[in-house]
Motif scaffolding. Structure first.
Motif, PDB file in Angstrom:
ATOM      1  N   HIS A  12       0.842  -1.086   0.018  1.00  0.00           N
ATOM      2  CA  HIS A  12      -0.062   0.178  -0.194  1.00  0.00           C
ATOM      3  C   HIS A  12       1.017   1.379  -0.041  1.00  0.00           C
ATOM      4  O   HIS A  12       0.307   2.310  -0.324  1.00  0.00           O
ATOM      5  N   LEU A  13       2.152   1.116   0.469  1.00  0.00           N
ATOM      6  CA  LEU A  13       2.889   2.252   0.773  1.00  0.00           C
ATOM      7  C   LEU A  13       3.585   2.857  -0.888  1.00  0.00           C
ATOM      8  O   LEU A  13       3.918   3.744  -1.145  1.00  0.00           O
ATOM      9  N   ALA A  16       0.586   2.929  -5.529  1.00  0.00           N
ATOM     10  CA  ALA A  16       0.216   3.870  -6.429  1.00  0.00           C
ATOM     11  C   ALA A  16       1.192   4.372  -7.313  1.00  0.00           C
ATOM     12  O   ALA A  16       1.013   5.033  -8.421  1.00  0.00           O
ATOM     13  N   THR A  52      -5.581   0.736  -4.934  1.00  0.00           N
ATOM     14  CA  THR A  52      -5.697   2.361  -4.760  1.00  0.00           C
ATOM     15  C   THR A  52      -6.358   3.061  -5.613  1.00  0.00           C
ATOM     16  O   THR A  52      -6.443   4.349  -5.654  1.00  0.00           O
ATOM     17  N   ARG A  75      -5.682  -0.634   4.032  1.00  0.00           N
ATOM     18  CA  ARG A  75      -4.627   0.246   3.827  1.00  0.00           C
ATOM     19  C   ARG A  75      -4.592   0.825   2.236  1.00  0.00           C
ATOM     20  O   ARG A  75      -4.430   2.038   1.850  1.00  0.00           O
ATOM     21  N   MET A  76      -5.097  -0.381   1.518  1.00  0.00           N
ATOM     22  CA  MET A  76      -5.147   0.207   0.106  1.00  0.00           C
ATOM     23  C   MET A  76      -6.318   0.945  -0.187  1.00  0.00           C
ATOM     24  O   MET A  76      -6.460   1.722  -0.699  1.00  0.00           O
ATOM     25  N   GLN A  78      -7.637   2.907   2.121  1.00  0.00           N
ATOM     26  CA  GLN A  78      -7.432   4.274   2.456  1.00  0.00           C
ATOM     27  C   GLN A  78      -6.907   5.211   1.675  1.00  0.00           C
ATOM     28  O   GLN A  78      -6.981   6.360   1.319  1.00  0.00           O
ATOM     29  N   VAL A  79      -5.842   4.702   0.940  1.00  0.00           N
ATOM     30  CA  VAL A  79      -5.205   5.278  -0.072  1.00  0.00           C
ATOM     31  C   VAL A  79      -5.922   5.558  -1.375  1.00  0.00           C
ATOM     32  O   VAL A  79      -6.133   6.797  -1.750  1.00  0.00           O
ATOM     33  N   ASN A  82      -8.171   8.625  -0.211  1.00  0.00           N
ATOM     34  CA  ASN A  82      -7.314   9.841  -0.244  1.00  0.00           C
ATOM     35  C   ASN A  82      -7.007  10.242  -1.622  1.00  0.00           C
ATOM     36  O   ASN A  82      -6.900  11.778  -1.909  1.00  0.00           O
ATOM     37  N   ILE A  83      -6.611   9.463  -2.621  1.00  0.00           N
ATOM     38  CA  ILE A  83      -5.929   9.933  -3.967  1.00  0.00           C
ATOM     39  C   ILE A  83      -6.808   9.695  -4.897  1.00  0.00           C
ATOM     40  O   ILE A  83      -6.721  10.111  -6.021  1.00  0.00           O
TER      41      ILE A  83
END
Length: 253
Positions: A12-13, A16, A52, A75-76, A78-79, A82-83
């Motif tokens: 997830h970090l 994207a 993402t 977490r994916m 969440q990304v 956000n984006i």
């Protein structure tokens, strides 16, 4: 059997950035998806394994209806929120064998680089069939073990092919799973896809290790692979875009 990848750990970090696509490449995929989708508009779309959300907003703009991005990784999601926010897109917790939508809810289901992560393909096929409208379509963009595209990065990471042959299903295996719920292939096309503007850009993306295949390699072979890549880049000029032929399997009832 290779271990299951948990995208909440690391992917997830980097996903994207490592898998980002320019607008014209996204538009080309939308045109290809539209070519195989029901002709009416709007369409309700299920982006299954949406990650993402790199395609979810474009799917909403292309097909004019709501898009449900279903993704098991917290977490994916969440990304994505956000984006890749969009007024017609909802990112939902769920999985291929547990889709949080009612029956016959979706006109189009997209699985983009997802099918090889599904542990129980027959169960997923049944669930996808449950939420698909009677004249809906399923679009599966994936590599298949019997149709390897021979990507450039295999030059530096030769064991990647062996891993992919174990990870990726064959076309016949996918077709057999969906045949049990009366969804059958109606098209198998190859789409030319631009991965990077040049080899330097391609190498920078690879260094992010946004492909889950890296998670099945040892740190030693990854280090050796990037050393080989650096040596190759030092002696070879950057010869334009890096492109790859990508398979799209289309299923219908």
């Amino acid at each position: 059997m290779l271990r299951r990848i948990n995208y909440d750990d690391r992917q997830h970090l980097v996903y994207a950035r490592g898998r980002a696509l320019p607008p014209d490449v996204v538009a080309a995929w939308m045109a290809e998806f539209a070519r195989h989708a029901p002709s009416r508009r709007p369409l309700t779309v299920l982006d299954l394994g949406s990650g993402t959300g790199r395609f979810s907003p474009a799917l909403a703009d292309t097909f004019g209806g709501p898009v449900y991005g279903v993704e098991p990784s917290v977490r994916m999601r969440q990304v994505a929120a956000n984006i890749s926010a969009h007024p017609s897109v909802s990112y939902l917790e769920g999985a291929a064998d547990e889709i949080p939508l009612p029956g016959n809810a979706c006109d189009l289901t997209l699985l983009y680089l997802v099918i090889h992560h599904i542990q129980d393909l027959p169960a997923a096929a049944a669930e996808i069939a449950r939420v698909l409208a009677p004249d809906g379509r399923v679009l599966i963009r994936n590599a298949f073990a019997d149709r390897s595209p021979n990507p450039l990065w295999h030059r530096w990471f030769p064991r990647a092919r062996t891993i992919e042959e174990e990870v990726f299903p064959t076309v016949a295996e996918v077709a057999a799973a969906f045949a049990t719920v009366n969804l059958r292939p109606v098209a198998l096309t190859s789409v030319r896809h631009r991965l990077a503007a040049g080899r330097a850009d391609y190498a920078a993306r690879l260094r992010l290790r946004a492909s889950s295949i890296f998670d099945h390699m040892t740190e030693r072979e990854i280090t050796e692979g990037f050393a080989a890549l650096d040596a190759d880049l030092a002696t070879r000029p950057d010869a334009g875009p890096v492109e790859e032929d990508c398979d799209l399997l289309v299923l219908a009832g």
